[in-house]
Motif scaffolding. Structure first.
Motif, PDB file in Angstrom:
ATOM      1  N   SER A 329       5.765  -7.348   4.855  1.00  0.00           N
ATOM      2  CA  SER A 329       6.074  -6.197   5.060  1.00  0.00           C
ATOM      3  C   SER A 329       5.635  -5.405   6.297  1.00  0.00           C
ATOM      4  N   LYS A 330       4.641  -5.817   7.028  1.00  0.00           N
ATOM      5  CA  LYS A 330       4.179  -5.133   8.135  1.00  0.00           C
ATOM      6  C   LYS A 330       3.585  -3.895   7.853  1.00  0.00           C
ATOM      7  N   GLN A 331       2.786  -4.024   6.796  1.00  0.00           N
ATOM      8  CA  GLN A 331       2.204  -2.787   6.117  1.00  0.00           C
ATOM      9  C   GLN A 331       0.793  -2.779   5.892  1.00  0.00           C
ATOM     10  N   LEU A 332      -0.002  -1.960   5.658  1.00  0.00           N
ATOM     11  CA  LEU A 332      -1.176  -2.041   4.964  1.00  0.00           C
ATOM     12  C   LEU A 332      -0.968  -1.626   3.480  1.00  0.00           C
ATOM     13  N   ILE A 333      -1.467  -2.492   2.595  1.00  0.00           N
ATOM     14  CA  ILE A 333      -1.187  -2.471   1.158  1.00  0.00           C
ATOM     15  C   ILE A 333      -2.529  -2.344   0.563  1.00  0.00           C
ATOM     16  N   SER A 334      -2.462  -2.146  -0.814  1.00  0.00           N
ATOM     17  CA  SER A 334      -3.893  -1.888  -1.528  1.00  0.00           C
ATOM     18  C   SER A 334      -3.866  -3.223  -2.518  1.00  0.00           C
ATOM     19  N   LEU A 335      -5.046  -3.619  -3.157  1.00  0.00           N
ATOM     20  CA  LEU A 335      -5.042  -5.033  -3.703  1.00  0.00           C
ATOM     21  C   LEU A 335      -4.060  -4.909  -4.918  1.00  0.00           C
ATOM     22  N   GLN A 336      -3.900  -3.819  -5.569  1.00  0.00           N
ATOM     23  CA  GLN A 336      -2.929  -3.864  -6.727  1.00  0.00           C
ATOM     24  C   GLN A 336      -1.551  -4.018  -6.047  1.00  0.00           C
ATOM     25  N   GLU A 337      -1.082  -3.397  -5.028  1.00  0.00           N
ATOM     26  CA  GLU A 337       0.185  -3.785  -4.498  1.00  0.00           C
ATOM     27  C   GLU A 337       0.328  -5.463  -4.043  1.00  0.00           C
ATOM     28  N   ALA A 338      -0.822  -6.028  -3.629  1.00  0.00           N
ATOM     29  CA  ALA A 338      -0.677  -7.274  -3.226  1.00  0.00           C
ATOM     30  C   ALA A 338      -0.642  -8.266  -4.292  1.00  0.00           C
ATOM     31  N   LYS A 339      -1.380  -8.073  -5.775  1.00  0.00           N
ATOM     32  CA  LYS A 339      -1.185  -8.560  -7.051  1.00  0.00           C
ATOM     33  C   LYS A 339      -0.009  -8.484  -7.562  1.00  0.00           C
ATOM     34  N   ALA A 340       0.654  -7.399  -7.512  1.00  0.00           N
ATOM     35  CA  ALA A 340       2.098  -7.115  -7.989  1.00  0.00           C
ATOM     36  C   ALA A 340       3.144  -7.927  -7.257  1.00  0.00           C
ATOM     37  N   ARG A 341       3.077  -8.119  -5.861  1.00  0.00           N
ATOM     38  CA  ARG A 341       4.028  -8.818  -5.183  1.00  0.00           C
ATOM     39  C   ARG A 341       3.657 -10.408  -5.281  1.00  0.00           C
ATOM     40  N   ARG A 342       2.417 -10.787  -5.517  1.00  0.00           N
ATOM     41  CA  ARG A 342       2.143 -12.176  -5.828  1.00  0.00           C
ATOM     42  C   ARG A 342       2.961 -12.505  -7.078  1.00  0.00           C
ATOM     43  N   ILE A 343       2.670 -11.651  -8.187  1.00  0.00           N
ATOM     44  CA  ILE A 343       3.244 -12.041  -9.430  1.00  0.00           C
ATOM     45  C   ILE A 343       4.612 -11.976  -9.480  1.00  0.00           C
ATOM     46  N   ALA A 344       5.362 -11.118  -8.683  1.00  0.00           N
ATOM     47  CA  ALA A 344       6.670 -10.885  -8.534  1.00  0.00           C
ATOM     48  C   ALA A 344       7.367 -12.267  -7.729  1.00  0.00           C
ATOM     49  N   LYS A 345       6.535 -13.014  -7.101  1.00  0.00           N
ATOM     50  CA  LYS A 345       7.199 -14.183  -6.219  1.00  0.00           C
ATOM     51  C   LYS A 345       7.122 -15.333  -7.457  1.00  0.00           C
TER      52      LYS A 345
END
Length: 345
Positions: A329-345
């Motif tokens: 996404s070319k953005q800084l994100i939080s750990l929670q956002e990273a976890k949510a995106r990993r689960i969404a995959k």
């Protein structure tokens, strides 16, 4: 005033055009620079003396002077910062010796810091050149590949209590007493650090002799820690915001990274003054030879620069949780956002 759109029709040319435009603001004014030094150093000394007098005569409410004194010490660091870029007086020798003298107050060895800071400016936003003069930042992929211990260490490092509490104390009281990171970079970092340590020792000895050890520690230690925490916070939000820019060559270019990888921290006017306009960080990164007191001129003449990377104080508070660079996404994100995106995959 020249229109940017008239000088640069496309993105790459437009970014290069800024360098030419900003070159017209690079000339410092000797009288103005001397004035800025005087109106920073003298109030700092008076506030320090006022805090001591309050303590000496038992008027403890007067100890609140420690807070503005920390603000003026922070501003002294900003003047030292301009000296390091050769933009304060515009004369290398005078800038260097002014910066070295201020370093005894800011606990920052000037030549050692100047070299590290130059590397930061040359590589800011470059994923392949992280590590010198920067807040350590991992990509999502790097964090996911890390061991459990490495992840824990990174989370602790990026925790606000460590970043803005323990970190400034470690940086200014311990780390800058030796040329960490430049142990094998020749004599200059060592000479700079040891000479600054000697100057600090003399200054501390004189103040302890004049006011006593306990008053010195009660007054000066909080000033240093408050100024250090504020300085680290400013450096943090100037590059650690959601829409900052990181990339690897050949995508990475100095001009684009300067304009989009550094923020415009839109502070109220009094805070702009006490921080030496360092919030106009995108302009500063694009042309570090522009004196800090001329940065508002640039923004006045080219207000469109104020919209690039603009964050307010309220918005900046949310930057603390953004600790991972998401290359997708070319953005800084939080750990929670990273976890949510990993689960969404």
């Amino acid at each position: 005033m020249t229109s940017l759109n008239a000088t640069a029709p496309n993105g790459a040319d437009r970014e290069k055009a800024w360098l030419k435009i900003l070159s017209g603001y690079r000339q410092p004014h000797m009288g103005r620079s001397a004035f800025e030094l005087a109106v920073t150093l003298i109030p700092f000394a008076l506030l320090w003396a006022g805090a001591w007098a309050s303590m000496h005569f038992g008027f403890w409410l007067g100890m609140i002077l420690i807070i503005p004194a920390a603000g003026f010490l922070l501003r002294l660091f900003m003047l030292q910062h301009d000296c390091g870029h050769g933009s304060f007086f515009g004369r290398r020798r005078l800038d260097d010796w002014t910066g070295r003298a201020i370093g005894a107050l800011t606990l920052t060895p000037y030549d050692y810091w100047r070299r590290a800071h130059a590397e930061h400016h040359a590589s800011a936003g470059n994923l392949d050149e992280r590590g010198v003069g920067d807040i350590t930042t991992l990509t999502v992929a790097e964090y996911e590949r890390a061991t459990r211990w490495q992840r824990l260490s990174y989370r602790l490092y990026r925790h606000p209590l460590v970043m803005f509490g323990i970190g400034p104390a470690w940086l200014f009281l311990v780390k800058q007493r030796l040329p960490f990171g430049m142990m094998r970079s020749g004599a200059l970092p060592w000479v700079s650090t040891m000479a600054t340590n000697a100057a600090i020792a003399v200054l501390v000895a004189l103040l302890v002799w004049a006011v006593g050890l306990v008053p010195f520690l009660v007054i000066h230690l909080p000033i240093v820690l408050l100024a250090g925490a504020a300085g680290v916070w400013l450096f943090y939000v100037q590059h650690q915001f959601e829409d900052t820019h990181w990339s690897s060559p050949p995508e990475w270019t100095f001009q684009y990274a300067a304009l989009h990888g550094a923020s415009h921290y839109d502070l109220p006017r009094p805070l702009r003054w006490i921080t030496g306009n360092i919030g106009l960080h995108n302009i500063h990164h694009l042309s570090s030879r522009v004196p800090f007191y001329r940065l508002p001129e640039v923004l006045r003449d080219y207000p469109e620069l104020g919209d690039l990377g603009r964050i307010t104080i309220r918005e900046s508070l949310g930057c603390v949780k953004l600790i991972l660079w998401d290359e997708a996404s070319k953005q800084l994100i939080s750990l929670q956002e990273a976890k949510a995106r990993r689960i969404a995959k």
